[in-house]
Design a protein around this motif. Structure first.
Motif, PDB file in Angstrom:
ATOM      1  N   LYS A 209       0.852  -1.079  -0.108  1.00  0.00           N
ATOM      2  CA  LYS A 209      -0.018   0.024   0.042  1.00  0.00           C
ATOM      3  C   LYS A 209       0.853   1.348  -0.071  1.00  0.00           C
ATOM      4  CE  LYS A 209      -4.086  -2.011   2.363  1.00  0.00           C
ATOM      5  NZ  LYS A 209      -4.646  -2.077   3.684  1.00  0.00           N
ATOM      6  N   GLN A 210       2.048   1.166   0.266  1.00  0.00           N
ATOM      7  CA  GLN A 210       3.050   2.339   0.461  1.00  0.00           C
ATOM      8  C   GLN A 210       2.594   3.213   1.445  1.00  0.00           C
ATOM      9  OE1 GLN A 210       3.055   3.735  -3.836  1.00  0.00           O
ATOM     10  NE2 GLN A 210       5.313   2.772  -4.086  1.00  0.00           N
ATOM     11  N   SER A 211       2.179   2.627   2.404  1.00  0.00           N
ATOM     12  CA  SER A 211       1.836   3.492   3.664  1.00  0.00           C
ATOM     13  C   SER A 211       2.928   4.074   4.302  1.00  0.00           C
ATOM     14  CB  SER A 211       0.782   2.758   4.463  1.00  0.00           C
ATOM     15  OG  SER A 211       1.507   1.595   4.950  1.00  0.00           O
ATOM     16  N   ARG A 216       5.278  10.418   7.518  1.00  0.00           N
ATOM     17  CA  ARG A 216       5.111  11.355   6.575  1.00  0.00           C
ATOM     18  C   ARG A 216       5.112  12.843   7.312  1.00  0.00           C
ATOM     19  NH1 ARG A 216       0.024   9.724   8.791  1.00  0.00           N
ATOM     20  NH2 ARG A 216      -0.496   8.547   6.759  1.00  0.00           N
ATOM     21  N   ARG A 239      10.862   2.536  -3.574  1.00  0.00           N
ATOM     22  CA  ARG A 239       9.409   2.211  -4.037  1.00  0.00           C
ATOM     23  C   ARG A 239       8.507   3.103  -3.195  1.00  0.00           C
ATOM     24  NH1 ARG A 239       9.068  -4.005  -4.864  1.00  0.00           N
ATOM     25  NH2 ARG A 239       9.605  -3.591  -2.666  1.00  0.00           N
ATOM     26  N   TRP A 241       8.694   5.673  -1.223  1.00  0.00           N
ATOM     27  CA  TRP A 241       8.723   7.011  -1.474  1.00  0.00           C
ATOM     28  C   TRP A 241       8.888   7.801  -2.538  1.00  0.00           C
ATOM     29  CZ3 TRP A 241       7.448   7.749   3.565  1.00  0.00           C
ATOM     30  CH2 TRP A 241       7.843   6.655   4.430  1.00  0.00           C
ATOM     31  N   GLN A 242       8.287   7.003  -3.754  1.00  0.00           N
ATOM     32  CA  GLN A 242       8.093   7.670  -4.832  1.00  0.00           C
ATOM     33  C   GLN A 242       6.688   7.553  -5.247  1.00  0.00           C
ATOM     34  OE1 GLN A 242      11.121   4.900  -6.615  1.00  0.00           O
ATOM     35  NE2 GLN A 242      12.298   6.528  -7.051  1.00  0.00           N
ATOM     36  N   GLY A 243       6.313   8.250  -6.633  1.00  0.00           N
ATOM     37  CA  GLY A 243       4.705   8.249  -6.805  1.00  0.00           C
ATOM     38  C   GLY A 243       4.157   8.996  -5.642  1.00  0.00           C
ATOM     39  N   LYS A 244       2.976   8.451  -5.101  1.00  0.00           N
ATOM     40  CA  LYS A 244       2.104   9.220  -4.342  1.00  0.00           C
ATOM     41  C   LYS A 244       2.842   9.936  -3.166  1.00  0.00           C
ATOM     42  CE  LYS A 244       0.474   5.439  -1.386  1.00  0.00           C
ATOM     43  NZ  LYS A 244      -0.772   4.608  -0.729  1.00  0.00           N
ATOM     44  N   ASN A 245       3.968   9.226  -2.864  1.00  0.00           N
ATOM     45  CA  ASN A 245       4.772   9.646  -1.654  1.00  0.00           C
ATOM     46  C   ASN A 245       5.785  10.516  -1.857  1.00  0.00           C
ATOM     47  OD1 ASN A 245       3.064   8.450   0.224  1.00  0.00           O
ATOM     48  ND2 ASN A 245       4.192   6.580   0.217  1.00  0.00           N
ATOM     49  N   ILE A 246       6.050  10.796  -3.241  1.00  0.00           N
ATOM     50  CA  ILE A 246       7.247  11.885  -3.508  1.00  0.00           C
ATOM     51  C   ILE A 246       7.297  12.985  -2.764  1.00  0.00           C
ATOM     52  CG2 ILE A 246       6.072  13.073  -5.416  1.00  0.00           C
ATOM     53  CD1 ILE A 246       9.725  11.566  -5.288  1.00  0.00           C
ATOM     54  N   GLY A 251      10.935  11.140   0.309  1.00  0.00           N
ATOM     55  CA  GLY A 251      10.670  11.237  -1.187  1.00  0.00           C
ATOM     56  C   GLY A 251      11.469  12.465  -1.644  1.00  0.00           C
TER      57      GLY A 251
END
Length: 280
Positions: A209-211, A216, A239, A241-246, A251
């Motif tokens: 889930k990249q939680s 944060r 992975r 900390w990339q995409g939605k967490n950049i 990130g």
């Protein structure tokens, strides 16, 4: 750093205060110092210390750009000339040991309570410590740089369960007494105000889930990264900390390192099941 609240605790507080989400409570539970400093009174009498003398320039500049909008400047400090014959994980001032190639094996496991641990990260850290242990000249030089009883190598864990996991693995790793005397393994909360020549930071969080969990928030991450004097090693799954967490702190650290990849001061090293391999 602000006090650390678990997610169940935050949800209970949110319900008690009539808030729609536990995320809405973050502003209410920030540290009293932070609240006072940003107040009207604080803006009139407060002052910032904008020159740091602890971190090597590459570490200090990254921390400044990622956490202080570039305000923090590097003061003059002599870095000892002992970092010549080094393992791959220490060849740059800042190195990210990336566990993402391990796939699901990079994911964290649930420990006691709400804490987590990460076997893959712990194994990578033990492997790096073993490589350092093989460099007897480096170990001896580190001894000369510290006072009696102090640690030269600090392993900072973002979760208490990871500290327990790492300490158990280190006991079984067969490391020399010389290296063990230089080593400290503890949580980020215990490290505020402290410093070591070499810091290895274990992120631990990794799932499908990249939680990000409490990672944060920038405060504890900032403390973890800025304890390093000469070398900083970050161990974690890129992975997450990339995409939605950049836009989250880790990130931003990855983004900064990638943007300065041409600079030999920053490096990414892949963690495989057998050895650490530098990203070309």
């Amino acid at each position: 750093m602000p006090p650390l609240y678990s997610e169940p605790h935050k949800k209970a507080l949110a319900r008690k205060l009539g808030l729609s989400s536990s995320d809405d409570i973050d502003e209410l539970i920030e540290s009293d110092f932070s609240r006072a400093f940003s107040s009207h009174y604080g803006s009139q009498i407060g002052a910032k210390l904008l020159v740091q003398y602890r971190m090597a320039p590459a570490i200090g500049t990254m921390v400044s750009q990622c956490f202080y909008q570039g305000e923090l400047e590097n003061g003059g400090r002599i870095i000892p000339d002992i970092y010549q014959d080094l393992p791959e994980g220490l060849s740059a001032s800042v190195t990210w040991l990336d566990t993402s190639l391990l796939g699901k094996k990079a994911h964290h496991q649930n420990g006691s309570g709400s804490s987590i641990y990460n076997e893959a990260e712990a194994d990578a850290i033990v492997e790096l410590l073993q490589q350092i242990d093989e460099k007897s000249e480096l170990v001896g030089s580190l001894f000369e740089q510290v006072k009696d009883g102090e640690a030269a190598i600090g392993v900072i864990c973002m979760y208490a369960e990871q500290k327990r996991c790492l300490r158990q693995k280190v006991k079984k790793a067969g490391l020399s007494e010389a290296l063990l005397a230089l080593l400290k393994i503890d949580t980020v909360d215990s490290y505020q105000g402290k410093e070591n020549r070499i810091i290895i930071l274990s992120i631990s969080r990794s799932d499908l889930k990249q939680s990000p969990g409490f990672l944060r928030q920038p405060n504890r991450i900032n403390v973890g990264l800025s304890r390093a004097m000469d070398r900083l090693v970050i161990v974690g799954d890129k992975r997450v900390w990339q995409g939605k967490n950049i836009g989250l702190p880790f990130g931003q650290v990855i983004k900064y390192m990638e943007n300065h990849s041409a600079d030999s001061e920053y490096a990414f090293v892949n963690v495989t099941t057998t050895k650490l391999k530098k990203v070309s």
